[in-house]
Design a protein around this motif. Structure first.
Motif, short mmCIF file in Angstrom:
data_model
loop_
_atom_site.label_atom_id
_atom_site.label_comp_id
_atom_site.label_asym_id
_atom_site.label_seq_id
_atom_site.Cartn_x
_atom_site.Cartn_y
_atom_site.Cartn_z
N GLU A 52 0.80 -1.22 0.00
CA GLU A 52 0.00 0.00 0.00
C GLU A 52 0.84 1.27 0.00
OE1 GLU A 52 -2.44 0.14 3.44
OE2 GLU A 52 -0.78 0.09 4.87
N ASN A 53 2.12 1.15 0.33
CA ASN A 53 2.98 2.32 0.39
C ASN A 53 3.80 2.54 -0.89
OD1 ASN A 53 2.28 2.94 3.12
ND2 ASN A 53 3.60 1.27 3.79
N LEU A 54 3.65 1.66 -1.87
CA LEU A 54 4.42 1.80 -3.10
C LEU A 54 3.85 2.94 -3.94
CD1 LEU A 54 4.99 -1.91 -4.19
CD2 LEU A 54 6.44 -0.46 -2.76
N SER A 55 4.73 3.72 -4.54
CA SER A 55 4.30 4.86 -5.34
C SER A 55 4.73 4.76 -6.79
CB SER A 55 4.83 6.16 -4.74
OG SER A 55 6.25 6.14 -4.65
N ALA A 56 5.63 3.83 -7.13
CA ALA A 56 6.11 3.71 -8.50
C ALA A 56 5.03 3.13 -9.40
CB ALA A 56 7.36 2.82 -8.54
N PRO A 57 4.91 3.60 -10.65
CA PRO A 57 3.99 2.97 -11.59
C PRO A 57 4.30 1.48 -11.68
CG PRO A 57 4.92 4.98 -12.52
CD PRO A 57 5.67 4.72 -11.25
N GLN B 4 -4.00 -16.05 -8.83
CA GLN B 4 -4.61 -15.25 -7.76
C GLN B 4 -3.55 -14.48 -6.97
OE1 GLN B 4 -5.47 -18.31 -8.55
NE2 GLN B 4 -7.67 -18.22 -8.96
N SER B 5 -2.33 -15.00 -6.91
CA SER B 5 -1.26 -14.26 -6.22
C SER B 5 -0.93 -12.98 -6.97
CB SER B 5 -0.02 -15.15 -6.09
OG SER B 5 -0.21 -16.14 -5.10
N SER B 6 -0.91 -13.04 -8.30
CA SER B 6 -0.70 -11.81 -9.08
C SER B 6 -1.85 -10.84 -8.89
CB SER B 6 -0.54 -12.16 -10.56
OG SER B 6 0.71 -12.78 -10.82
N TYR B 7 -3.06 -11.37 -8.84
CA TYR B 7 -4.22 -10.50 -8.64
C TYR B 7 -4.11 -9.77 -7.30
CZ TYR B 7 -6.16 -13.56 -12.31
OH TYR B 7 -6.36 -14.28 -13.45
N ARG B 8 -3.62 -10.47 -6.28
CA ARG B 8 -3.47 -9.83 -4.97
C ARG B 8 -2.40 -8.74 -5.00
NH1 ARG B 8 -3.78 -15.51 -3.26
NH2 ARG B 8 -5.92 -15.92 -2.57
N LEU B 9 -1.33 -8.99 -5.75
CA LEU B 9 -0.32 -7.94 -5.91
C LEU B 9 -0.94 -6.70 -6.54
CD1 LEU B 9 2.91 -9.72 -7.25
CD2 LEU B 9 2.68 -8.47 -5.10
N ALA B 10 -1.66 -6.90 -7.63
CA ALA B 10 -2.25 -5.77 -8.34
C ALA B 10 -3.26 -5.03 -7.48
CB ALA B 10 -2.90 -6.25 -9.64
N ALA B 11 -4.06 -5.79 -6.72
CA ALA B 11 -5.08 -5.16 -5.88
C ALA B 11 -4.45 -4.38 -4.73
CB ALA B 11 -6.03 -6.22 -5.33
N GLY B 12 -3.28 -4.80 -4.28
CA GLY B 12 -2.67 -4.17 -3.11
C GLY B 12 -1.82 -2.96 -3.42
N ILE B 13 -1.41 -2.79 -4.69
CA ILE B 13 -0.51 -1.69 -5.05
C ILE B 13 -1.33 -0.56 -5.67
CG2 ILE B 13 1.46 -1.01 -6.48
CD1 ILE B 13 2.37 -3.94 -6.39
N PRO B 14 -1.28 0.62 -5.10
CA PRO B 14 -2.09 1.73 -5.62
C PRO B 14 -1.82 1.99 -7.11
CG PRO B 14 -1.18 2.31 -3.49
CD PRO B 14 -0.52 1.02 -3.89
N GLY B 15 -2.87 2.00 -7.90
CA GLY B 15 -2.76 2.34 -9.31
C GLY B 15 -2.14 1.29 -10.19
N ALA B 16 -1.88 0.09 -9.67
CA ALA B 16 -1.24 -0.94 -10.48
C ALA B 16 -2.12 -1.36 -11.65
CB ALA B 16 -0.91 -2.16 -9.62
N LYS B 17 -1.48 -1.63 -12.78
CA LYS B 17 -2.16 -2.13 -13.97
C LYS B 17 -1.95 -3.63 -14.05
CE LYS B 17 -2.30 -1.68 -19.01
NZ LYS B 17 -1.71 -0.99 -20.21
N LEU B 18 -3.03 -4.38 -14.30
CA LEU B 18 -2.96 -5.83 -14.39
C LEU B 18 -3.16 -6.28 -15.83
CD1 LEU B 18 -2.97 -8.69 -13.05
CD2 LEU B 18 -5.47 -8.45 -12.89
N ILE B 19 -2.26 -7.13 -16.31
CA ILE B 19 -2.37 -7.76 -17.63
C ILE B 19 -2.35 -9.27 -17.43
CG2 ILE B 19 -1.18 -8.19 -19.81
CD1 ILE B 19 -2.40 -5.47 -19.77
N GLU B 20 -3.26 -9.97 -18.09
CA GLU B 20 -3.27 -11.43 -18.05
C GLU B 20 -2.65 -12.00 -19.32
OE1 GLU B 20 -7.13 -12.58 -15.35
OE2 GLU B 20 -7.48 -12.17 -17.50
N LEU B 21 -1.91 -13.10 -19.17
CA LEU B 21 -1.42 -13.87 -20.30
C LEU B 21 -2.22 -15.18 -20.31
CD1 LEU B 21 2.47 -13.42 -20.07
CD2 LEU B 21 0.83 -12.13 -21.45
#
Length: 277
Positions: A209-214, A229-246
């Motif tokens: 939650e404290n990360l600020s980098a794009p 689901q682990s990647s989804y949790r990363l994306a949900a927890g980082i402000p403004g993170a963009k998620l792409i699925e392969l």
């Protein structure tokens, strides 16, 4: 391309001395590469090193016990490992950089950004996890127990089962499967058990939650070692993170999936503010 140890080249006294084996390649804005457990820079990023080096300076440190880096004398520490990667980049003349982390390297990248936010321009986190999910935890424990018992052939078989896609496994001839196992066995570094011990202990959830980098999070949806689901949790927890699925991609990206990954990563990196000279 060059490889060097950074122990005598550190210019920032706040960073640790390090004897990591480091690959440096290319010119342009820096990309710091954080590889996965039981892998290395070539194993994780080999399919894209030449392409990315056309317009980026790649700095690829090998964790203790990978590449030519000495094996650790004690348990790996995530903070120390993150600082050593930053020290490698600074020693290579790079004061700021984007960090590309894969699998365990995603957690390392998160910790790099948490400890050195002023240096991190962006994060790309692929097949990553904030804490080991149940499947990864079971696999890490199996790898450690089999390795400690000297059953390295079985470790290689488990790695192939976990890291190849079901479609690849379904269509492979027995002889080719044996060859894949042998290739996996030959590529396992001396520090593999140390790496997977760290996998079992990583927890970067408080950092997110404290990360600020794009941040770009890439989730291979066919991953059977690190659940998507682990990647989804990363994306949900980082402000403004963009998620792409392969779609359907396995833990180790094949050539086609890596090409798709490269397209998304280049688009993401190309949208970052220019590096001031």
């Amino acid at each position: 391309m060059s490889e060097f140890s950074v122990g005598d080249m550190i210019t920032d006294s706040s960073l640790p001395l390090s004897d990591l084996d480091v690959l440096v390649k290319g010119n342009g804005p820096a990309l710091l590469l954080a590889h996965g457990a039981g892998g290395g820079i070539q194993g994780n990023f080999g399919l894209v090193l030449d392409d990315l080096a056309q317009d980026h300076t790649l700095v690829g440190p090998h964790y203790p016990g990978a590449g030519s880096s000495p094996v650790a004398t004690g348990p790996l520490d995530l903070d120390d490992l993150a600082d050593q990667l930053v020290a490698a980049a600074v020693a290579a003349g790079q004061e700021s950089f984007a960090v590309l982390g894969e699998s365990l390297g995603s957690a390392v990248a998160v910790r790099v950004a948490a400890r050195h936010p002023e240096r991190v321009r962006a994060l790309v986190l692929t097949a990553g996890f904030p804490v080991a999910d149940p499947v990864l935890d079971l696999a890490a424990r199996l790898i450690k127990s089999l390795g400690e018992a000297g059953r390295w052939d079985d470790v290689a078989r488990l790695a192939c089962l976990s890291c190849m896609s079901p479609s690849d496994l379904a269509g492979i001839d027995p002889a080719d499967l044996d060859a894949a196992v042998a290739q996996t066995l030959a590529g396992m570094p001396p520090g593999m058990l140390d790496h997977f011990d760290l996998v079992s202990r990583v927890d970067v959830r408080p950092d997110l939650e404290n990360l600020s980098a794009p941040t770009l999070v890439v989730a291979p949806t066919g991953d059977r070692l690190v659940l998507p689901q682990s990647s989804y949790r990363l994306a949900a927890g980082i402000p403004g993170a963009k998620l792409i699925e392969l779609p359907g991609a396995a833990h180790i990206l094949n050539e086609a999936d890596r090409a798709t990954w490269l397209r998304h990563v280049r688009e993401f990196l190309g949208a970052l503010p220019a590096v001031s000279v």
